[in-house]
Write an enzyme that holds these catalytic residues in place. Sequence first.
Site, PDB file in Angstrom:
ATOM      1  N   LYS A  20       0.817  -1.168   0.098  1.00  0.00           N
ATOM      2  CA  LYS A  20      -0.134   0.149  -0.030  1.00  0.00           C
ATOM      3  C   LYS A  20       0.663   1.316  -0.127  1.00  0.00           C
ATOM      4  O   LYS A  20       1.956   1.014   0.302  1.00  0.00           O
ATOM      5  CB  LYS A  20      -1.161  -0.085   0.961  1.00  0.00           C
ATOM      6  CG  LYS A  20      -0.071   0.207   2.439  1.00  0.00           C
ATOM      7  CD  LYS A  20      -0.738   0.483   3.570  1.00  0.00           C
ATOM      8  CE  LYS A  20      -0.003   0.726   4.661  1.00  0.00           C
ATOM      9  NZ  LYS A  20       0.311   2.046   5.234  1.00  0.00           N
ATOM     10  N   HIS A  37      -1.304  -5.967   5.519  1.00  0.00           N
ATOM     11  CA  HIS A  37      -0.716  -6.702   6.652  1.00  0.00           C
ATOM     12  C   HIS A  37      -1.598  -7.054   8.033  1.00  0.00           C
ATOM     13  O   HIS A  37      -1.565  -8.072   8.678  1.00  0.00           O
ATOM     14  CB  HIS A  37       0.716  -6.461   7.450  1.00  0.00           C
ATOM     15  CG  HIS A  37       0.708  -5.121   8.125  1.00  0.00           C
ATOM     16  ND1 HIS A  37       0.876  -4.090   7.609  1.00  0.00           N
ATOM     17  CD2 HIS A  37       1.037  -5.140   9.554  1.00  0.00           C
ATOM     18  CE1 HIS A  37       0.719  -3.435   8.806  1.00  0.00           C
ATOM     19  NE2 HIS A  37       0.558  -4.036   9.981  1.00  0.00           N
ATOM     20  N   HIS A  89      -6.101  -0.847   6.375  1.00  0.00           N
ATOM     21  CA  HIS A  89      -6.194  -1.580   7.411  1.00  0.00           C
ATOM     22  C   HIS A  89      -7.590  -1.563   8.236  1.00  0.00           C
ATOM     23  O   HIS A  89      -8.321  -2.664   8.310  1.00  0.00           O
ATOM     24  CB  HIS A  89      -5.168  -1.418   8.494  1.00  0.00           C
ATOM     25  CG  HIS A  89      -3.910  -1.333   7.854  1.00  0.00           C
ATOM     26  ND1 HIS A  89      -3.165  -2.172   6.923  1.00  0.00           N
ATOM     27  CD2 HIS A  89      -2.911  -0.463   8.235  1.00  0.00           C
ATOM     28  CE1 HIS A  89      -2.082  -1.829   6.627  1.00  0.00           C
ATOM     29  NE2 HIS A  89      -1.678  -0.804   7.493  1.00  0.00           N
TER      30      HIS A  89
HETATM   31  C1  BG6 Z   1       1.432   0.619   8.895  1.00  0.00           C
HETATM   32  C2  BG6 Z   1       1.465   2.191   8.759  1.00  0.00           C
HETATM   33  O1  BG6 Z   1       0.966  -0.285   7.580  1.00  0.00           O
HETATM   34  O2  BG6 Z   1       0.697   0.055  10.044  1.00  0.00           O
HETATM   35  C3  BG6 Z   1       2.067   2.548   9.945  1.00  0.00           C
HETATM   36  O3  BG6 Z   1       2.040   2.464   7.575  1.00  0.00           O
HETATM   37  C4  BG6 Z   1       1.428   1.725  11.125  1.00  0.00           C
HETATM   38  O4  BG6 Z   1       1.727   4.031  10.118  1.00  0.00           O
HETATM   39  C5  BG6 Z   1       1.562   0.334  11.244  1.00  0.00           C
HETATM   40  O5  BG6 Z   1       2.010   2.107  12.455  1.00  0.00           O
HETATM   41  C6  BG6 Z   1       0.838  -0.455  12.226  1.00  0.00           C
HETATM   42  O6  BG6 Z   1       1.026  -1.699  12.422  1.00  0.00           O
HETATM   43  P1  BG6 Z   1       1.041  -2.858  13.397  1.00  0.00           P
HETATM   44  O7  BG6 Z   1       1.104  -4.036  12.434  1.00  0.00           O
HETATM   45  O8  BG6 Z   1       2.230  -2.409  14.194  1.00  0.00           O
HETATM   46  O9  BG6 Z   1      -0.082  -2.529  14.085  1.00  0.00           O
END
Ligand code: BG6
Length: 468
Positions: free
Chosen positions: A144, A174, A236
């Site tokens: 993304k 993810h 997300h």
């Molecule tokens: C990423 C964002 O995709 O996801 C970040 O770009 C964010 O800004 C992160 O901090 C959060 O991912 P996780 O897995 O740490 O909750």
Amino acid sequence: MTAPHVIVLFGATGDLAKRKLLPGLLRLTQAGLLTDTRIVGTSLEQLTTEEFVAKARAACAEFGKGQLDDGKWEIFAEMLSFVSQSEGPHALAEAVRKAEADLGAPGEVQLLHYLSVPPKAALSVIRQLAEARLVDRARIIMEKPFGTDLESAVALNNEVHEVFDEDQIFRIDHFLGKEAAQNILAFRFANGLFEPIWNRNFIQHVQIDVPETLGLEGRTAFYETTGAFRDMVVTHLFQVLAFMAMEPPTSLAPGPISDEKLKVFRSMKTIEPHDVVRGQYNGYRGKEEVAEYSDTETFIALRIEIDNWRWAGVPFFLRTGKKLAEGARVISIAFKEPPLSMFPAGSNAGMQGPDHLTFDLADQSRMSLSFYGKRPGPGMQLEKLSMQFATHETASAVGVLEAYERLILDAMKGDHTLFTTAAGIEALWEKSIPLLQNPPPVRAYAPGSWGPNAIHQLIAPHAWRLPF
Ligand code: BG6
């Protein structure tokens, strides 16, 4: 077990590769899930394979989980090679051919191109792959953001489709690779208990709350052009919302799941500015790489409505932001309260809002159900009780894969279930048009707080579940 693979890792010396992808590939190797594989790293840096291997080792030492101690590092190191992207498509093709020959099955090897590169670079990588004739027998994983609005997403999808068919493309989100996100599907569709009440008759509202304590940690330039909505929500949070809200698919195959998610996105009401609170933490504007009067939001809260029979009238509240009071990734479902309280006055002093089902999407994921029961002792006093289930307590050490590990493996198997589609992404950008055309002004908030005060009006008469 997967077919023999050559993984071409674009952006192999970048931040994501260091933090997640190389340690993740090492872990898959250690778990015996990555046999018959070669990994060709490539980036704009000029490195020899030895130098790349040394960098990969340092990355795994820093970001992996004690993974260098089990003697498998050497096996992994043997799988790695490096070619600089600046050497052009032919050098890349040559490096891939060499890796295929190493596997002893040239012509039969599956290629997986992981584009861990900024969006602007993705198209030039795709053209390079076409020139290098590395498109047949290949799948690509794209990171993304997939465009920044409807127009750019459509243009990007069209250009990618000139080279790759949709079934070769794996757009990674993810959050969908997190154990707890997948557990939403298991929980909803493997049990008879909750699905009958998973609707407007029993659910009062839903919260998807992902506050972060982190700031921008060296990503300010990227973030200044992106903001919280594009970085977190349109990717997300909406994907997780779709898992919560979708109808049961006809099967767990990727097609039916994507179809049901798409129906959720298409049933969403357009996102109107008055249903959104945008925030910016005090001090953001003073940062290098941030415009003096920057309007980029580092915080966003939204009210989303889904216009279908299951969800009409049930608001979904989403919140995420940087430099907030706590870090969490929580989905909570608030059930409707009983129509009448039959408990004597004073007995419900311990009652605070409705009972909840909560999915915690943290790495050590947890589900809990909170409800009211009787406080032991004389008389009838109510108190909040909770039943909890922690996934990691029942899993074996290699059983739990990190999100990226899981998703890389799925892409190698050609399984699209946990990936997003062009149509889904375009539907989301379409729903976002009113907000993007007319964003409400950003409101200031103090670092370490829960965001601007206006978030309470947004959710009223309900209340934010966090902090617990
Ligand atoms: C990423 C964002 O995709 O996801 C970040 O770009 C964010 O800004 C992160 O901090 C959060 O991912 P996780 O897995 O740490 O909750």
